[in-house]
Scaffold this motif. Structure first.
Motif, short mmCIF file in Angstrom:
data_model
loop_
_atom_site.label_atom_id
_atom_site.label_comp_id
_atom_site.label_asym_id
_atom_site.label_seq_id
_atom_site.Cartn_x
_atom_site.Cartn_y
_atom_site.Cartn_z
N LEU A 60 13.82 7.31 -0.69
CA LEU A 60 12.49 7.84 -0.40
C LEU A 60 11.73 8.17 -1.68
N ASN A 61 12.41 8.77 -2.64
CA ASN A 61 11.75 9.16 -3.89
C ASN A 61 11.31 7.96 -4.71
N VAL A 62 12.17 6.93 -4.79
CA VAL A 62 11.82 5.79 -5.62
C VAL A 62 10.69 4.98 -4.98
N ASN A 63 10.61 5.00 -3.64
CA ASN A 63 9.48 4.34 -2.99
C ASN A 63 8.19 5.15 -3.16
N LYS A 64 8.31 6.46 -3.12
CA LYS A 64 7.13 7.29 -3.41
C LYS A 64 6.61 6.98 -4.81
N ASN A 65 7.54 6.86 -5.77
CA ASN A 65 7.13 6.54 -7.14
C ASN A 65 6.48 5.17 -7.23
N PHE A 66 6.97 4.23 -6.42
CA PHE A 66 6.34 2.90 -6.42
C PHE A 66 4.91 2.99 -5.92
N PHE A 67 4.70 3.64 -4.78
CA PHE A 67 3.35 3.69 -4.20
C PHE A 67 2.40 4.55 -5.03
N ASP A 68 2.94 5.40 -5.90
CA ASP A 68 2.10 6.20 -6.80
C ASP A 68 1.66 5.42 -8.03
N LEU A 69 2.19 4.20 -8.21
CA LEU A 69 1.80 3.39 -9.36
C LEU A 69 0.33 3.00 -9.26
N PRO A 70 -0.30 2.66 -10.39
CA PRO A 70 -1.69 2.20 -10.35
C PRO A 70 -1.83 0.98 -9.44
N LEU A 71 -2.94 0.91 -8.72
CA LEU A 71 -3.17 -0.18 -7.78
C LEU A 71 -3.07 -1.54 -8.47
N LYS A 72 -3.54 -1.61 -9.69
CA LYS A 72 -3.52 -2.89 -10.42
C LYS A 72 -2.09 -3.40 -10.57
N THR A 73 -1.15 -2.49 -10.80
CA THR A 73 0.26 -2.89 -10.95
C THR A 73 0.81 -3.41 -9.63
N LYS A 74 0.48 -2.73 -8.54
CA LYS A 74 0.99 -3.14 -7.23
C LYS A 74 0.34 -4.42 -6.73
N GLU A 75 -0.91 -4.64 -7.10
CA GLU A 75 -1.63 -5.82 -6.64
C GLU A 75 -1.01 -7.12 -7.12
N GLU A 76 -0.22 -7.04 -8.17
CA GLU A 76 0.47 -8.24 -8.66
C GLU A 76 1.46 -8.78 -7.62
N LEU A 77 1.84 -7.94 -6.66
CA LEU A 77 2.79 -8.33 -5.63
C LEU A 77 2.10 -8.71 -4.32
N MET A 78 0.78 -8.75 -4.31
CA MET A 78 0.06 -9.10 -3.10
C MET A 78 0.23 -10.59 -2.79
N SER A 79 0.33 -10.90 -1.49
CA SER A 79 0.49 -12.29 -1.08
C SER A 79 0.14 -12.39 0.40
N HIS A 80 -0.41 -13.57 0.78
CA HIS A 80 -0.68 -13.84 2.19
C HIS A 80 0.35 -14.80 2.78
N ASP A 81 1.35 -15.15 1.98
CA ASP A 81 2.39 -16.07 2.41
C ASP A 81 3.42 -15.32 3.26
N MET A 82 3.55 -15.72 4.53
CA MET A 82 4.47 -15.03 5.44
C MET A 82 5.92 -15.15 4.98
N TYR A 83 6.21 -16.16 4.17
CA TYR A 83 7.59 -16.41 3.75
C TYR A 83 7.90 -15.82 2.37
N ASN A 84 6.90 -15.17 1.77
CA ASN A 84 7.13 -14.60 0.44
C ASN A 84 8.16 -13.48 0.54
N PRO A 85 9.24 -13.51 -0.26
CA PRO A 85 10.29 -12.49 -0.13
C PRO A 85 9.90 -11.11 -0.61
N VAL A 86 8.79 -11.00 -1.36
CA VAL A 86 8.30 -9.70 -1.82
C VAL A 86 6.79 -9.69 -1.61
N LYS A 87 6.31 -8.73 -0.84
CA LYS A 87 4.88 -8.74 -0.52
C LYS A 87 4.35 -7.32 -0.39
N TYR A 88 3.31 -7.03 -1.14
CA TYR A 88 2.62 -5.73 -1.07
C TYR A 88 1.28 -5.93 -0.39
#
Length: 322
Positions: A60-88
């Protein structure tokens, strides 16, 4: 609009997994409790599950830390591909004044040796701490699936090898606090999960399920230290409708703190077709579902169709008569 406190609370069955040991005299009773829970409400809580409080808190704590990251950092993981193994991704409040209502991170997690290195590298301990939780949740899923097979009068090992080879996907959701007074907001719209079962960890309440008898939404209380087990679409298919996938949603109320949830979805391999168990089909219980697989579901989701996928694999009475 009423607050979540105005919804009735569903007292979910609580299953003590320590009583599922093979030599336990209570095991048959626990199997019956699981059968009753899956058949009537589609959800139950598990305690004494063997996952340490440390692993839960660190996840729970490490996920809280992830979501607290700057949006720009998290946006690098954005994808519309349903098969992408990592998607934000993010969901906005439709009225617009609440901003981001929910952020999510979806991760393929089995085999971890294949997918773990693709997970977020920031926070630096994310893969280690979330990886421990995901692998423990998978072991737990396999154990519970065995008990559920028994509850259907199938062998405990029914589908075991296929489940062990199957896809596990983990979805982490972060629900932002909302400021608007006297209004509930839908954090996650009503749906059922395309899984055999879903194992759910939550940091606070907000989950609601549709109670099948009264057809009303009931709030699920937070039971500290427990996981929730939800019946998924694939289990409804496998059981030939003996167990129904539970319809659920998340409601957010003014004043709520940030809510985190970690859900582990246990499915079969991408192209493994699942049909109703032969033992559960006879003249009195005709086959109610066509076979389906995870790739079918993802393709359907990608098509933008709004009708629940499960409705597309139900066999109508007219087809049964033919």
């Amino acid at each position: 609009m009423n607050s979540t406190n105005d919804f009735d609370v569903l007292q979910v069955p609580i299953i003590d997994l320590s009583l599922l040991q093979r030599d336990s005299q209570e095991r048959p009773l626990v199997i019956k409790q699981i059968h009753q829970a899956c058949r009537t409400v589609g959800i139950f809580a598990i305690i004494n599950h063997g996952i340490s409080e440390t692993i839960i808190e660190e996840a729970l704590n490490v996920n809280k830390n992830f979501f607290d990251l700057p949006l720009k950092t998290k946006e690098e993981l954005m994808s519309h591909d349903m098969y992408n193994p990592v998607k934000y991704g993010v969901y906005q409040d439709q009225d617009g004044d609440q901003g981001i209502l929910r952020s999510y991170l979806k991760l393929y997690s089995h085999p971890f040796e294949k997918f773990g290195p693709l997970w977020p590298a920031n926070p630096p301990d994310y893969r280690e701490k979330m990886g421990k939780c995901a692998m423990d949740m998978r072991k737990l899923s396999i154990q519970i699936c065995g008990a559920i097979m028994e509850s259907l009068n199938l062998e405990a090992t029914y589908l075991e090898e296929k489940i062990e080879r199957g896809v596990q996907m983990v979805a982490i959701n972060s629900y932002s606090p909302i400021s608007r007074s006297n209004k509930n907001l839908i954090g996650t719209a009503q749906h059922s999960d395309f899984s055999i079962i879903t194992i759910l960890l939550q940091s606070s309440s907000g989950l609601q399920v549709m109670e099948t008898t009264e057809k009303t939404w009931k709030s699920i209380p937070l039971i500290k230290g427990s996981f929730l087990v939800l019946v998924g679409d694939l289990l409804e298919v496998l059981s030939n409708g003996e167990y129904n996938a539970v319809l659920h949603r998340v409601i957010r109320t003014s004043g709520d703190e940030t809510r985190l949830s970690v859900a582990g979805f246990q499915s079969l391999e991408m192209d493994e077709i699942l049909e109703p168990a032969i033992k559960l089909v006879d003249e009195e219980h005709p086959k109610k579902y066509k076979g389906c697989c995870l790739r079918d579901y993802l393709g359907y989701r990608d098509s933008g169709e709004s009708k629940p996928f499960l409705e597309t694999v139900k066999i109508t009475s007219a087809i049964i008569k033919e």
